[in-house]
Write an enzyme that holds these catalytic residues in place. Sequence first.
Site, short mmCIF file in Angstrom:
data_model
loop_
_atom_site.label_atom_id
_atom_site.label_comp_id
_atom_site.label_asym_id
_atom_site.label_seq_id
_atom_site.Cartn_x
_atom_site.Cartn_y
_atom_site.Cartn_z
N ARG A 1 -40.24 -36.00 -7.63
CA ARG A 1 -39.90 -34.59 -7.45
C ARG A 1 -39.13 -34.44 -6.14
NH1 ARG A 1 -43.28 -29.96 -4.94
NH2 ARG A 1 -41.82 -28.25 -5.25
N HIS B 1 -36.13 -24.87 -2.52
CA HIS B 1 -37.24 -25.24 -1.64
C HIS B 1 -36.94 -24.68 -0.25
CE1 HIS B 1 -40.69 -28.30 -1.16
NE2 HIS B 1 -40.64 -27.57 -0.05
N GLU C 1 -43.16 -22.73 -3.88
CA GLU C 1 -44.01 -21.94 -2.99
C GLU C 1 -43.35 -20.65 -2.51
OE1 GLU C 1 -46.77 -25.52 -1.15
OE2 GLU C 1 -45.31 -24.54 0.17
N ASN D 1 -49.36 -26.38 -6.14
CA ASN D 1 -49.48 -27.03 -4.84
C ASN D 1 -50.79 -26.58 -4.22
OD1 ASN D 1 -46.91 -27.94 -5.35
ND2 ASN D 1 -45.97 -27.01 -3.56
N TYR E 1 -53.62 -27.32 -0.93
CA TYR E 1 -54.03 -28.00 0.30
C TYR E 1 -55.40 -27.54 0.78
CZ TYR E 1 -49.30 -29.84 0.49
OH TYR E 1 -48.14 -30.49 0.19
N GLU F 1 -47.88 -30.80 -5.57
CA GLU F 1 -48.08 -31.25 -4.18
C GLU F 1 -49.56 -31.28 -3.87
OE1 GLU F 1 -46.14 -29.37 -0.87
OE2 GLU F 1 -44.27 -29.10 -1.98
#
Length: 482
Positions: free
Chosen positions: A113, A157, A202, A327, A329, A387
């Site tokens: 990606r 992005h 995002e 994504n 985290y 991600e």
Amino acid sequence: MDDRGISRRALGALAAGGAASLGLSGCDRVGSTEATVKSRQFPDDFVWGVATAAFQTEGSPEADGRGPSIWDTFEKQPGRIKDGSNADVATDSYRRYAEDVDLIAGAGLKAFRFSIAWSRVLPTGEGTVNPAGLDHYDRLVDACLAKGVTPYATLFHWDLPQALQDKGGWSARDTAKSFADYAAAVVGRLGDRLKHVITLNEPAVHTVFGHVLGEHAPGLKDIALLGPTTHHMNLGQGLAIQALRAAHDDLRIGTTLALQPCRVAGGPLAFWNRPAASGLDALWNRAWLDPLLKGAYPVLMADFLKGHLRDGDLKTIHQPIDFLGVNYYAPAYVNLDLGSASHIAPGAPPRGAELDAFGRQIDPSGLVEVLTRIRRDYGNPPVLITENGCSDPFGNGPAVLDDGFRSQYLRRHLEAVKSAMESGSRIGGYFTWTLIDNWEWDIGYTSKFGLVAMDRTTGVRRPKASYGWFKQVAETGTLPTA
């Protein structure tokens, strides 16, 4: 948000409505941060990959007619970047892309990606296509396919062409149309071989950190931009999906959202923080999920969207997608702060929580929570984890090559993925962030997320221990117990 953020009136609506519509889900979770699995074997067709972004890796900012982006402007402003660095070289992947693809294939990964720099394709964001800019991505796609690596291209992005920002950027409705034209230009050249396309990366981060808090490009601090920026990115995505499907009917199209549980700081008994957590959830998660997958914005967004939402827009935004990129985290912890204009303030993770280099809680259960919500509330669409990863401790020193902490981080989050799959989530792949230690936006080179280290003087790449660990997982499909 901060004291310049959301008005008391607007947040009051968010808080009251959010608490009623969401109850306590996603806001007051307690218990173990670990996930349990029945089997450690992933399906044979599970996609193992790695993710990167153009501005963080390519370098060569003036090569082959590339125009400036908002990040080129932002990084040059004094005090914006923690270590005073810039991305003029980054990982030099514009020139060393073949070496990078070799590293990906050498790790047994079958997917890459990457993102395409809009201003390489259209230097001013619109108008005449720059063939030399597309030549690079033509070569990159061919290099991937020659090594048995499937390319997944992200169209946006965060690196909006500066010329479009000068016309209002994403706060201007015309940018949505320009994005669709750009998408059509990319697949017009690459769509015979590039079959997996991600529209946005995002957008919540780009909206809030770039337009409300001013910590990312374009560096604006204006709560009035929240509504138009959110809506025009959603609208641009819908228009782009239509353009992509009109150009090629065999593309697999998705988008990538930064999703996180919005939890009450202070634990489940801190009921006074629930409205703020619910309000943040509406702004961060539901403002993107709901219009795409349900065809409607959360009611709590109404004040922000006044004057920007037109008849037919929601139908355009509500396009079918082939996968949802997630994504993940960390969870967000939220306080209600009556002393600030927004009433929303960041909260601390639970006392004694394990933290990453950013001070965020390392909590694989938050990923299970996100995936469960998608399955339960949004029709269980196909999902890719686009991600997930962790950084070395911050600093300007050399990378940690014996990075067992990264392997363990990935293992624990892959357990979360497998646990969600065993509960019925349709998860088809996992892309770790990232391949090579890169330029990490406003914190420059002080953060290192890579499976591979790079000597910034020579550009020489050196695989870390986690590279070998991830290679074993990708090649066997089996998750080690430690």
